[in-house]
Design an enzyme around this catalytic site. Structure first.
Site, PDB file in Angstrom:
ATOM      1  N   ARG A  17      -3.215  -5.713  -7.217  1.00 26.43           N
ATOM      2  CA  ARG A  17      -4.571  -5.946  -6.682  1.00 26.43           C
ATOM      3  C   ARG A  17      -5.634  -6.034  -7.774  1.00 26.43           C
ATOM      4  NH1 ARG A  17      -4.968  -1.289  -3.051  1.00 26.43           N
ATOM      5  NH2 ARG A  17      -2.875  -0.691  -3.705  1.00 26.43           N
ATOM      6  N   GLU A  54      -1.488   8.189  -6.568  1.00 25.72           N
ATOM      7  CA  GLU A  54      -1.779   9.007  -5.373  1.00 25.72           C
ATOM      8  C   GLU A  54      -0.540   9.166  -4.499  1.00 25.72           C
ATOM      9  OE1 GLU A  54      -4.795   7.513  -2.679  1.00 25.72           O
ATOM     10  OE2 GLU A  54      -5.077   9.480  -1.760  1.00 25.72           O
TER      11      GLU A  54
HETATM   12  O1  LIG Z   1      -5.643   5.973  -9.593  1.00 24.99           O
HETATM   13  P1  LIG Z   1      -4.222   5.990  -9.096  1.00 24.99           P
HETATM   14  O2  LIG Z   1      -3.873   7.245  -8.370  1.00 24.99           O
HETATM   15  O3  LIG Z   1      -3.246   5.668 -10.176  1.00 24.99           O
HETATM   16  O4  LIG Z   1      -4.100   4.845  -7.978  1.00 24.99           O
HETATM   17  C1  LIG Z   1      -4.674   3.566  -8.074  1.00 24.99           C
HETATM   18  C2  LIG Z   1      -3.643   2.485  -8.102  1.00 24.99           C
HETATM   19  O5  LIG Z   1      -2.872   2.449  -6.893  1.00 24.99           O
HETATM   20  C3  LIG Z   1      -2.878   1.147  -6.340  1.00 24.99           C
HETATM   21  O6  LIG Z   1      -1.847   0.340  -6.808  1.00 24.99           O
HETATM   22  P2  LIG Z   1      -0.355   0.324  -6.285  1.00 24.99           P
HETATM   23  O7  LIG Z   1       0.481   1.077  -7.258  1.00 24.99           O
HETATM   24  O8  LIG Z   1      -0.314   0.753  -4.855  1.00 24.99           O
HETATM   25  O9  LIG Z   1       0.062  -1.216  -6.461  1.00 24.99           O
HETATM   26  P3  LIG Z   1      -0.444  -2.616  -5.852  1.00 24.99           P
HETATM   27  O10 LIG Z   1      -1.791  -2.937  -6.491  1.00 24.99           O
HETATM   28  O11 LIG Z   1       0.614  -3.568  -6.322  1.00 24.99           O
HETATM   29  O12 LIG Z   1      -0.546  -2.504  -4.362  1.00 24.99           O
HETATM   30  C4  LIG Z   1      -4.206   0.591  -6.817  1.00 24.99           C
HETATM   31  O13 LIG Z   1      -4.207  -0.829  -6.778  1.00 24.99           O
HETATM   32  C5  LIG Z   1      -4.304   1.126  -8.216  1.00 24.99           C
HETATM   33  O14 LIG Z   1      -3.588   0.327  -9.148  1.00 24.99           O
HETATM   34  N1  LIG Z   2      -6.060   5.364  -0.809  1.00 28.24           N
HETATM   35  C1  LIG Z   2      -5.753   4.244  -1.454  1.00 28.24           C
HETATM   36  N2  LIG Z   2      -6.053   3.035  -0.928  1.00 28.24           N
HETATM   37  C2  LIG Z   2      -5.731   1.895  -1.590  1.00 28.24           C
HETATM   38  N3  LIG Z   2      -5.132   1.876  -2.771  1.00 28.24           N
HETATM   39  C3  LIG Z   2      -4.841   3.047  -3.340  1.00 28.24           C
HETATM   40  N4  LIG Z   2      -4.266   3.359  -4.518  1.00 28.24           N
HETATM   41  C4  LIG Z   2      -4.175   4.686  -4.609  1.00 28.24           C
HETATM   42  N5  LIG Z   2      -4.697   5.288  -3.524  1.00 28.24           N
HETATM   43  C5  LIG Z   2      -5.123   4.275  -2.715  1.00 28.24           C
END
Ligand SMILES: O=P(O)(O)OC[C@H]1O[C@H](OP(=O)(O)OP(=O)(O)O)[C@H](O)[C@@H]1O
Ligand SMILES: Nc1ncnc2[nH]cnc12
Length: 177
Positions: A62, A99
């Protein structure tokens, strides 16, 4: 409406995704509004005024949506940071906790010129694990994390505290207490 109000009105809460207990912030409705997407990039450029950026690195998946748009607008190269096993050339890797799980991200070892000032972009700051790992990769390649930017910051997970060690310039467009 301010950009903050517009963003808060379109971001959707999805309960218990991808795991029970997580309130997932769904940003896909933003992407359906090209005018709002332009305003978002304008706002990043405004908040980055006076901060020198040589390259924008963004995190799969994302982070890619606005990372490329910001790099284009700043007229600087874009560097993809991807989940393990996706990049075709030689990579360096970093593991991290987020998270709702654990993961490994990678970057091409020749992606960044040493000494450059890098903006790391992602859609959301939660615990800061992901961007913290991205910052380690940038630093391992000899570059400096000049700023980090997000659409959304989840204040209650205290990611900002963790990121203060990586960069003094932390930009997020909307925050949830
Ligand atoms: O601050 P943090 O606790 O590290 O979480 C934030 C990360 O989690 C989500 O990505 P995700 O790993 O779900 O991957 P995606 O973007 O491919 O959905 C979001 O897009 C961030 O990259
Ligand atoms: N609550 C949340 N919503 C969307 N993306 C996330 N990445 C980590 N935590 C998230």
């Amino acid at each position: 409406m301010t950009i903050e109000q517009k963003l808060k009105s379109v971001v959707r809460d999805i309960i218990d995704f991808p795991k029970e207990g997580i309130v997932f912030k769904d940003i896909t409705p933003i992407l359906k509004d090209p005018g709002l997407c332009r305003e978002i990039v304008d706002e990043y450029v405004r908040q980055l005024e006076g901060i020198h950026i040589d390259e924008v690195a963004a995190i799969e998946s994302r982070g890619f949506f606005f990372g490329v748009l910001i790099a284009q607008r700043l007229n600087v190269p874009f560097v993809p940071i991807r989940k393990k096993g996706k990049l075709p050339y030689k990579t360096i890797a970093q593991s991290y906790k987020l998270e709702y799980g654990e993961a490994i991200i990678e970057v091409h070892e020749d992606a960044i010129v040493p000494g450059q000032s890098v903006l790391i972009h992602d859609d959301l700051l939660a615990t800061g694990g992901t961007v913290g790992a991205a910052a380690k990769l940038i630093e391992k390649l000899g570059a400096k994390v000049e700023a980090v930017s997000f659409l959304i910051e989840l204040d209650f997970l205290n990611g900002r505290e963790k990121l203060k060690a990586c960069s003094e310039n932390i930009i997020s467009l909307i925050r949830y207490p």
